[in-house]
Scaffold this active site. Sequence first.
Site, PDB file in Angstrom:
ATOM      1  N   LEU A 166       0.809  -1.229   0.000  1.00 29.52           N
ATOM      2  CA  LEU A 166       0.000   0.000   0.000  1.00 29.52           C
ATOM      3  C   LEU A 166       0.839   1.274   0.000  1.00 29.52           C
ATOM      4  CD1 LEU A 166      -2.535  -1.092   2.780  1.00 29.52           C
ATOM      5  CD2 LEU A 166      -2.704  -1.455   0.309  1.00 29.52           C
ATOM      6  N   LYS A 192       1.151  -5.043   3.548  1.00 27.38           N
ATOM      7  CA  LYS A 192       2.315  -4.228   3.902  1.00 27.38           C
ATOM      8  C   LYS A 192       1.952  -2.756   3.685  1.00 27.38           C
ATOM      9  CE  LYS A 192       6.007  -1.919   2.389  1.00 27.38           C
ATOM     10  NZ  LYS A 192       6.000  -1.010   3.447  1.00 27.38           N
ATOM     11  N   THR A 249       8.405   1.520  -8.393  1.00 26.98           N
ATOM     12  CA  THR A 249       8.302   0.357  -7.501  1.00 26.98           C
ATOM     13  C   THR A 249       7.418  -0.721  -8.120  1.00 26.98           C
ATOM     14  OG1 THR A 249       8.578   1.842  -5.624  1.00 26.98           O
ATOM     15  CG2 THR A 249       7.785  -0.368  -5.137  1.00 26.98           C
ATOM     16  N   TYR A 256      10.126  -9.249  -9.438  1.00 28.06           N
ATOM     17  CA  TYR A 256      10.046 -10.187  -8.301  1.00 28.06           C
ATOM     18  C   TYR A 256       9.271 -11.436  -8.715  1.00 28.06           C
ATOM     19  CZ  TYR A 256      11.074  -6.030  -5.341  1.00 28.06           C
ATOM     20  OH  TYR A 256      11.614  -4.906  -4.775  1.00 28.06           O
ATOM     21  N   GLU A 268      -1.368  -0.611  -9.506  1.00 27.78           N
ATOM     22  CA  GLU A 268      -2.012   0.707  -9.687  1.00 27.78           C
ATOM     23  C   GLU A 268      -0.929   1.728  -9.402  1.00 27.78           C
ATOM     24  OE1 GLU A 268      -4.939   1.114 -10.734  1.00 27.78           O
ATOM     25  OE2 GLU A 268      -6.148  -0.596 -10.102  1.00 27.78           O
ATOM     26  N   CYS A 303      -2.951  10.019  -6.881  1.00 27.56           N
ATOM     27  CA  CYS A 303      -2.500   9.507  -8.183  1.00 27.56           C
ATOM     28  C   CYS A 303      -3.393   9.983  -9.310  1.00 27.56           C
ATOM     29  CB  CYS A 303      -2.461   7.992  -8.141  1.00 27.56           C
ATOM     30  SG  CYS A 303      -3.993   7.315  -7.535  1.00 27.56           S
ATOM     31  N   LYS A 353      11.114  17.035  -1.683  1.00 27.09           N
ATOM     32  CA  LYS A 353      10.986  16.668  -3.101  1.00 27.09           C
ATOM     33  C   LYS A 353      10.056  17.671  -3.818  1.00 27.09           C
ATOM     34  CE  LYS A 353       9.103  13.027  -5.970  1.00 27.09           C
ATOM     35  NZ  LYS A 353       8.168  11.936  -5.972  1.00 27.09           N
ATOM     36  N   GLU A 396       5.358  13.418 -12.169  1.00 28.90           N
ATOM     37  CA  GLU A 396       4.354  13.417 -11.116  1.00 28.90           C
ATOM     38  C   GLU A 396       4.969  14.057  -9.876  1.00 28.90           C
ATOM     39  OE1 GLU A 396       3.305   9.636  -9.317  1.00 28.90           O
ATOM     40  OE2 GLU A 396       1.207  10.201  -9.558  1.00 28.90           O
TER      41      GLU A 396
END
Length: 502
Positions: A166, A192, A249, A256, A268, A303, A353, A396
């Site tokens: 998440l 997680k 990510t 993986y 997503e 998002c 950032k 973004e």
Amino acid sequence: MTELLTREEYEAIAASLNLPGNAFIDGSFRPATSGNTFETVNPATGVKLGDVAACAAEDVDFAVSKAREAFEDGRWSRLHPSERKDVLIRFCKVLTRNAHELAVMESLDSGKTIYDCANVDVPETIHCIKWHAELIDKIYDQVAPASDNHIAMIVREPVGVVGLVLPWNFPLLMMAWKIGPALAAGCSLVVKPAAETSLTALRLAELAHEAGVPAGVLNVVTGSGSAVGEPLGRHPDVDMVSFTGSTVTGRRFLHYSADSNLKEVVLEMGGKNPCIVMDDAEYLDSVAEHVVNGAFWNMGENCSAASRLIVHEAIKDDLLARVQAASRQWNVGDPLDPSVRVGALVSKAHFEKVCGYLKEADKGQILMGGKDSGGAFVEPTIVDVGSNDAVLAKEEIFGPVLSVITVSSFDEAIAVANDTEYGLAASIFTSNARRAIRGARAIRAGTVTVNSFGEGDISTPFGGYKQSGFGGRDNSIHAHDQYTQLKTIWIDTSDPADGEVA
Ligand code: NAP
Ligand code: MG
């Protein structure tokens, strides 16, 4: 809308909260095997809220083994659908009883405003789980056409042990979007949460257990992406991972999976979503409200934030004047003050950032804002970036920054809208129905809204085209496809004793 309490009442709840800190595995809280912890901080004040278990691969292994045990013995996966429904409806009632506490915990841990946590995040979390719960005993399997001597059944089965990874921008709601359909399907889950916002995930798991979700079915393993997210993504006994977060990510989860057991992966991810306002748009004050809500809601940490305003030159000045007027209503301040609309960014690191992006903007291009307000707070900012090639129009930012791009035709607006590697959401404001429909079809994005900003609701699928999404959709009945798989059961009913041949 929930009735809001006063700031003093929210502060009193905050002072009395009993914050969870340990991972929740097999029906109880437990520290990380290593005993390690990390601090979770209130980004609005910089003050430490508490310590959270810094779990690692061995804790993921333990949680997955308990989830597997629960899945295989059928304590949840093989309950009658109506029994799973009853438990989840009870869970929603427990959540409703704890709504104020959850809203305050969410606000403290993330910097989100109590206004949004109380009005949107908590009620939508409950609504989402309830919607999927009510669906459980209303989904039918299928029987395919076959000869008289065969029965061809197409049945849905839960996919098994599921990892849910998440983000921090809607900690409760993103958890609900995933656990709602996954629990409905009968899966066992290892969640997680983002390390920055672990608290409400832990509390949610505890409340689910209290409501009757059996031990081992809903586990929460706290810790960083590298220490917990990666072992979960690589785990040989996890059947599927559903992830929400950044595209960088998300891409890793495909690696993986490829390097481990080819688990299913649904992603997503990010967006740089266009909001087109044509010269024939009506009700410009209302359009301006939508533009501002699209850009600054949840501090732009969304998002599907409409972070690119693509405006026709003929109405640009008029619209921007109204957008600036509407933006002034979005006051920055203490997230626990229910009159505040813009809270703190999630962390000091994320604040830095976003401030880095503000430095990209030429002073002359900043129409409004452009400054940090100290701490982790950033003012709503509007930048006339000139071209869609500007960094502020490409990347973004995930902060309250609206980039304005001017166009002179509808076709140019569509081309600019599509000139991005993302494809999550888009909006078009026009009074011309043909343009609205042509635009909605031409924009490559998972959701296109016309004459409004939004994401649809729980009944409509949510997810991205291009590098915004992969493998499936959240929300609506389609979310169930993520957590179920199809099995064919082919039955030969012919009886050779009767001389029948299949
Ligand atoms: P993120 O850095 O990608 O993190 C998302 C989750 O992945 C966190 O739980 C994170 O853990 C974990 N993670 C980080 N590195 C990992 C790794 N190497 N291996 C496995 N797991 C790892 O994204 P974020 O900063 O939390 O969220 C912001 C992003 O999410 C934005 O780009 C936004 O657009 C996107 N988002 C998309 C949607 C959607 O529905 N499409 C919704 C919300 C947000 P830690 O943070 O604990 O390290
Ligand atoms: Mg925090």
